[in-house]
Motif scaffolding. Structure first.
Motif, mmCIF file in Angstrom:
data_model
loop_
_atom_site.group_PDB
_atom_site.id
_atom_site.type_symbol
_atom_site.label_atom_id
_atom_site.label_comp_id
_atom_site.label_asym_id
_atom_site.label_seq_id
_atom_site.Cartn_x
_atom_site.Cartn_y
_atom_site.Cartn_z
ATOM 1 N N TYR A 1 -5.718 -4.495 -5.600
ATOM 2 C CA TYR A 1 -6.613 -5.479 -5.020
ATOM 3 C C TYR A 1 -7.870 -5.606 -5.869
ATOM 4 C CZ TYR A 1 -9.848 -7.855 -1.988
ATOM 5 O OH TYR A 1 -10.753 -8.751 -1.512
ATOM 6 N N VAL A 2 -8.200 -6.820 -6.265
ATOM 7 C CA VAL A 2 -9.411 -7.055 -7.049
ATOM 8 C C VAL A 2 -10.287 -8.065 -6.311
ATOM 9 C CG1 VAL A 2 -10.352 -7.714 -9.284
ATOM 10 C CG2 VAL A 2 -8.091 -6.668 -9.159
ATOM 11 N N GLU A 3 -11.549 -7.693 -6.123
ATOM 12 C CA GLU A 3 -12.481 -8.582 -5.429
ATOM 13 C C GLU A 3 -12.672 -9.889 -6.191
ATOM 14 O OE1 GLU A 3 -16.300 -6.804 -4.753
ATOM 15 O OE2 GLU A 3 -15.384 -4.982 -3.971
ATOM 16 N N ASP A 4 -12.923 -10.945 -5.440
ATOM 17 C CA ASP A 4 -13.305 -12.236 -6.027
ATOM 18 C C ASP A 4 -12.321 -12.797 -7.043
ATOM 19 O OD1 ASP A 4 -15.717 -12.219 -4.536
ATOM 20 O OD2 ASP A 4 -16.610 -10.890 -6.030
ATOM 21 N N THR A 5 -11.036 -12.458 -6.896
ATOM 22 C CA THR A 5 -10.048 -13.094 -7.754
ATOM 23 C C THR A 5 -9.085 -13.877 -6.871
ATOM 24 O OG1 THR A 5 -8.815 -11.039 -7.682
ATOM 25 C CG2 THR A 5 -10.021 -11.492 -9.706
ATOM 26 N N PRO A 6 -8.525 -14.977 -7.399
ATOM 27 C CA PRO A 6 -7.598 -15.772 -6.576
ATOM 28 C C PRO A 6 -6.346 -14.963 -6.231
ATOM 29 C CG PRO A 6 -8.071 -16.863 -8.680
ATOM 30 C CD PRO A 6 -8.694 -15.526 -8.737
ATOM 31 N N ARG A 7 -5.816 -15.190 -5.044
ATOM 32 C CA ARG A 7 -4.618 -14.473 -4.617
ATOM 33 C C ARG A 7 -3.518 -15.463 -4.274
ATOM 34 N NH1 ARG A 7 -5.238 -9.291 -2.840
ATOM 35 N NH2 ARG A 7 -3.548 -9.505 -1.371
ATOM 36 N N SER A 8 -2.274 -14.994 -4.412
ATOM 37 C CA SER A 8 -1.168 -15.843 -3.963
ATOM 38 C C SER A 8 -0.795 -15.406 -2.546
ATOM 39 C CB SER A 8 0.025 -15.672 -4.895
ATOM 40 O OG SER A 8 0.388 -14.328 -4.951
ATOM 41 N N HIS A 9 -0.132 -16.270 -1.809
ATOM 42 C CA HIS A 9 0.165 -15.953 -0.419
ATOM 43 C C HIS A 9 1.651 -16.045 -0.125
ATOM 44 C CE1 HIS A 9 -4.067 -16.091 0.294
ATOM 45 N NE2 HIS A 9 -4.122 -17.257 -0.315
ATOM 46 N N VAL A 10 2.163 -15.054 0.567
ATOM 47 C CA VAL A 10 3.568 -15.093 0.979
ATOM 48 C C VAL A 10 3.742 -16.138 2.072
ATOM 49 C CG1 VAL A 10 5.457 -13.762 1.979
ATOM 50 C CG2 VAL A 10 3.861 -12.661 0.417
ATOM 51 N N ILE A 11 2.817 -16.093 3.020
ATOM 52 C CA ILE A 11 2.875 -17.082 4.097
ATOM 53 C C ILE A 11 1.690 -18.018 3.922
ATOM 54 C CG2 ILE A 11 2.830 -17.396 6.612
ATOM 55 C CD1 ILE A 11 3.600 -14.317 6.703
ATOM 56 N N THR A 12 1.957 -19.306 3.737
ATOM 57 C CA THR A 12 0.834 -20.228 3.643
ATOM 58 C C THR A 12 0.592 -20.843 5.014
ATOM 59 O OG1 THR A 12 2.407 -21.827 2.834
ATOM 60 C CG2 THR A 12 0.921 -20.861 1.207
ATOM 61 N N ILE A 13 -0.699 -20.918 5.353
ATOM 62 C CA ILE A 13 -1.069 -21.479 6.644
ATOM 63 C C ILE A 13 -1.820 -22.762 6.376
ATOM 64 C CG2 ILE A 13 -2.444 -21.109 8.716
ATOM 65 C CD1 ILE A 13 -1.900 -18.157 8.384
ATOM 66 N N SER A 14 -1.376 -23.842 7.013
ATOM 67 C CA SER A 14 -2.069 -25.105 6.787
ATOM 68 C C SER A 14 -2.564 -25.645 8.119
ATOM 69 C CB SER A 14 -1.120 -26.105 6.126
ATOM 70 O OG SER A 14 0.003 -26.245 6.953
ATOM 71 N N ILE A 15 -3.501 -26.570 8.020
ATOM 72 C CA ILE A 15 -3.967 -27.243 9.226
ATOM 73 C C ILE A 15 -3.257 -28.594 9.269
ATOM 74 C CG2 ILE A 15 -5.964 -28.078 10.494
ATOM 75 C CD1 ILE A 15 -7.705 -26.194 8.873
ATOM 76 N N SER A 16 -2.447 -28.800 10.277
ATOM 77 C CA SER A 16 -1.709 -30.054 10.343
ATOM 78 C C SER A 16 -2.623 -31.168 10.863
ATOM 79 C CB SER A 16 -0.500 -29.910 11.264
ATOM 80 O OG SER A 16 -0.938 -29.715 12.577
ATOM 81 N N ARG A 17 -2.234 -32.421 10.602
ATOM 82 C CA ARG A 17 -3.039 -33.543 11.067
ATOM 83 C C ARG A 17 -3.107 -33.509 12.598
ATOM 84 N NH1 ARG A 17 -1.340 -39.132 8.690
ATOM 85 N NH2 ARG A 17 -1.847 -38.021 6.779
ATOM 86 N N CYS A 18 -1.991 -33.069 13.186
ATOM 87 C CA CYS A 18 -1.907 -32.978 14.645
ATOM 88 C C CYS A 18 -3.008 -32.057 15.208
ATOM 89 C CB CYS A 18 -0.522 -32.472 15.021
ATOM 90 S SG CYS A 18 -0.305 -32.181 16.771
ATOM 91 N N ASN B 1 -7.739 -21.252 5.212
ATOM 92 C CA ASN B 1 -8.257 -22.537 5.672
ATOM 93 C C ASN B 1 -9.782 -22.600 5.608
ATOM 94 O OD1 ASN B 1 -5.804 -22.093 8.189
ATOM 95 N ND2 ASN B 1 -5.539 -23.293 6.325
ATOM 96 N N ALA B 2 -10.450 -21.498 6.003
ATOM 97 C CA ALA B 2 -11.912 -21.523 6.007
ATOM 98 C C ALA B 2 -12.478 -20.992 4.692
ATOM 99 C CB ALA B 2 -12.458 -20.711 7.182
ATOM 100 N N HIS B 3 -11.610 -20.503 3.791
ATOM 101 C CA HIS B 3 -11.991 -19.995 2.472
ATOM 102 C C HIS B 3 -13.059 -18.910 2.526
ATOM 103 C CE1 HIS B 3 -9.349 -22.891 0.757
ATOM 104 N NE2 HIS B 3 -9.929 -23.835 1.466
ATOM 105 N N LEU B 4 -12.924 -18.025 3.504
ATOM 106 C CA LEU B 4 -13.778 -16.849 3.586
ATOM 107 C C LEU B 4 -13.399 -15.931 2.433
ATOM 108 C CD1 LEU B 4 -15.818 -15.734 5.811
ATOM 109 C CD2 LEU B 4 -13.933 -14.309 6.565
ATOM 110 N N PRO B 5 -14.402 -15.330 1.720
ATOM 111 C CA PRO B 5 -14.046 -14.442 0.602
ATOM 112 C C PRO B 5 -13.057 -13.364 1.048
ATOM 113 C CG PRO B 5 -16.410 -14.766 0.691
ATOM 114 C CD PRO B 5 -15.839 -15.451 1.891
ATOM 115 N N THR B 6 -12.044 -13.083 0.201
ATOM 116 C CA THR B 6 -10.979 -12.168 0.619
ATOM 117 C C THR B 6 -11.489 -10.755 0.874
ATOM 118 O OG1 THR B 6 -10.441 -11.653 -1.659
ATOM 119 C CG2 THR B 6 -9.180 -13.413 -0.626
ATOM 120 N N GLN C 1 -5.649 -14.406 8.268
ATOM 121 C CA GLN C 1 -4.923 -15.262 7.305
ATOM 122 C C GLN C 1 -5.476 -16.679 7.299
ATOM 123 O OE1 GLN C 1 -0.813 -14.703 8.573
ATOM 124 N NE2 GLN C 1 -0.372 -13.866 6.551
ATOM 125 N N SER C 2 -5.729 -17.191 8.497
ATOM 126 C CA SER C 2 -6.218 -18.560 8.584
ATOM 127 C C SER C 2 -7.632 -18.682 8.025
ATOM 128 C CB SER C 2 -6.179 -19.019 10.038
ATOM 129 O OG SER C 2 -6.788 -20.263 10.157
#
Lengths: 193, 217
Positions: free
Chosen positions: B179-196, B109-114, B104-105
């Motif tokens: 599932y379709v390759e190379d199309t944007p997806r929405s996420h149920v759980i969003t994972i972010s990188i906090s400043r911390c 976060n790293a924008h690896l192709p889905t 997920q991350s």
């Protein structure tokens, strides 16, 4: 066509499955590594255990490269295997992932040198040579092989090459020959784009 | 900590200690890894395993370097402590992160192709089935009086046949579920990188560099 677009979902799953299958098969031989290390340690030759078996660990690369016939397949075959091994809690953790990347680059280089055009004995031999040289260079740095006396160092290099030649060359060729005879190579059964 | 940040920090440190020769650095990294694992309450059995087994292999390598080579005691110490640092750095990641969290991350976060994220994840989830299949292949051969060793091409051949079939089925199943390759997806759980996360990772890395300049072995 860019390299990333030649990768489709099915090829990616196939590649990951092959790395995992190989990982599971190698898991069976890990006691062998322990026994070899134990036998060789009193003579101060413990690294030979690693050299003898390294071809087995580097095998997913050439098999994937030969089977999928697209750039980066050999690298990913090795690297995914290592990543999964790490995630499943292998004790070697971080070094697994780095070693996987190094072995992947080594295997891939052989295929790169042929321009991803020829797939025969020569390609596998070349891949065995590159993976031997690249991983040996890494062990000179990481495991301090540089401090060995020259004859022993050459011995280690020779055993490593023989291991890579047998598993990455002879055995890999035997496997793809079987696949060829079963008509699953290049007939649309393997995803070649 | 965010899995991508944690993995990056650990890989950079592991790569760094492969080239540096500081026993102190290796020991500190080992201790940091150990403390992190203790905070995350890993099983004592696993911890015991991590503390003992690498020691045996490290000792075998060091003994070989001293006996057959020209390694100094300091260099032997570097190699020995380096192995422990690898193990505990790696453990600090792999024992506290699941493949799903990492996937997920890496996607968000790293924008690896889905297609890579879900393709590999699908295969990883088949691991129990893969184990069973290898056992089946071996016992099927055994029934015909054939023992398949790890150097038998047939073992790998049958494994690859299974992989070919399963990859086809799984890819089809995923596609038919939308599932379709190379199309944007929405996420149920969003994972972010906090400043911390950033601050911790960067400051830890910089602080650790200080060790290399200290007059210690």
């Amino acid at each position: 066509m860019s390299h990333s677009s030649s990768w489709h979902l099915r090829s990616i799953i196939l590649l990951a499955l092959i790395s995992l299958f190989f990982g599971v098969i190698f898991w069976v031989i890990s006691p062998l590594y322990d026994v070899l290390t134990a036998i060789l340690t009193p003579m101060g030759l413990a690294p030979f255990a690693n050299e003898i078996l390294i071809g087995v660990w580097c095998m997913a690369g050439p098999v994937a490269g030969y089977l999928l016939r697209i750039p980066v397949a050999a690298f990913l075959g090795e690297f995914i295997g290592a990543a999964v091994e790490m995630l499943l809690g292998s004790q070697w953790g971080a070094s697994d992932l780095i070693a996987g990347a190094i072995q992947g680059v080594g295997s891939e280089l052989g295929f790169t040198l042929t321009g991803y055009k020829r797939y025969n004995w020569g390609t596998l031999l070349l891949s065995a040579v590159t993976v031997t040289l690249v991983t040996f260079g890494w062990d000179m740095i990481k495991n301090g092989y540089g401090s060995y006396h020259l004859p022993l160092l050459l011995g280690l290099l020779a055993v490593r090459f023989l291991s890579n030649f047998f598993f990455g060359g002879v055995l890999t060729k035997a496997i793809v020959n079987l696949l060829d005879r079963a008509h699953v190579l290049g007939t649309g059964a393997t995803p070649q784009n | 900590m965010n899995p991508t940040v944690k993995l990056t920090l650990i890989m950079v440190l592991a790569l760094e200690i492969s080239f540096t020769q500081s026993i102190t650095m290796n020991v500190i990294l080992t201790l940091l890894g150990l403390i992190y694992l203790l905070i995350h309450r890993i099983r004592w059995q696993t911890l015991f395993y991590f503390l003992t087994i690498p020691g045996l292999f490290a000792a075998a390598l060091v003994w070989s370097l001293l006996y057959q080579g020209t390694a100094t005691n300091h260099f032997a110490g570097v190699i020995f402590s380096r192995m422990y640092a690898y193990v505990f750095l790696g453990g600090a990641f792999s024992l506290t992160t699941t493949p799903y969290q990492l996937a997920q991350s890496l996607e968000q976060n790293a924008h690896l192709p889905t297609k890579f994220v879900y393709g590999i994840l699908a295969a990883v989830n088949m691991l129990p089935r893969i184990r069973r299949e290898v056992a089946t292949i071996r016992s099927a051969a055994q029934m015909r009086g054939v023992t398949l060793h790890f150097w038998s091409p047939v073992l790998y051949f049958k494994a690859i046949l299974a992989a070919l079939k399963w990859s086809e089925n799984t890819a089809e199943a995923m596609t038919s579920h939308g599932y379709v390759e190379d199309t944007p997806r929405s996420h149920v759980i969003t994972i972010s990188i906090s400043r911390c996360d950033y601050v911790t990772a960067v400051s830890l890395f910089i602080l650790l560099q200080g060790i290399l300049f200290l007059p210690v072995p």
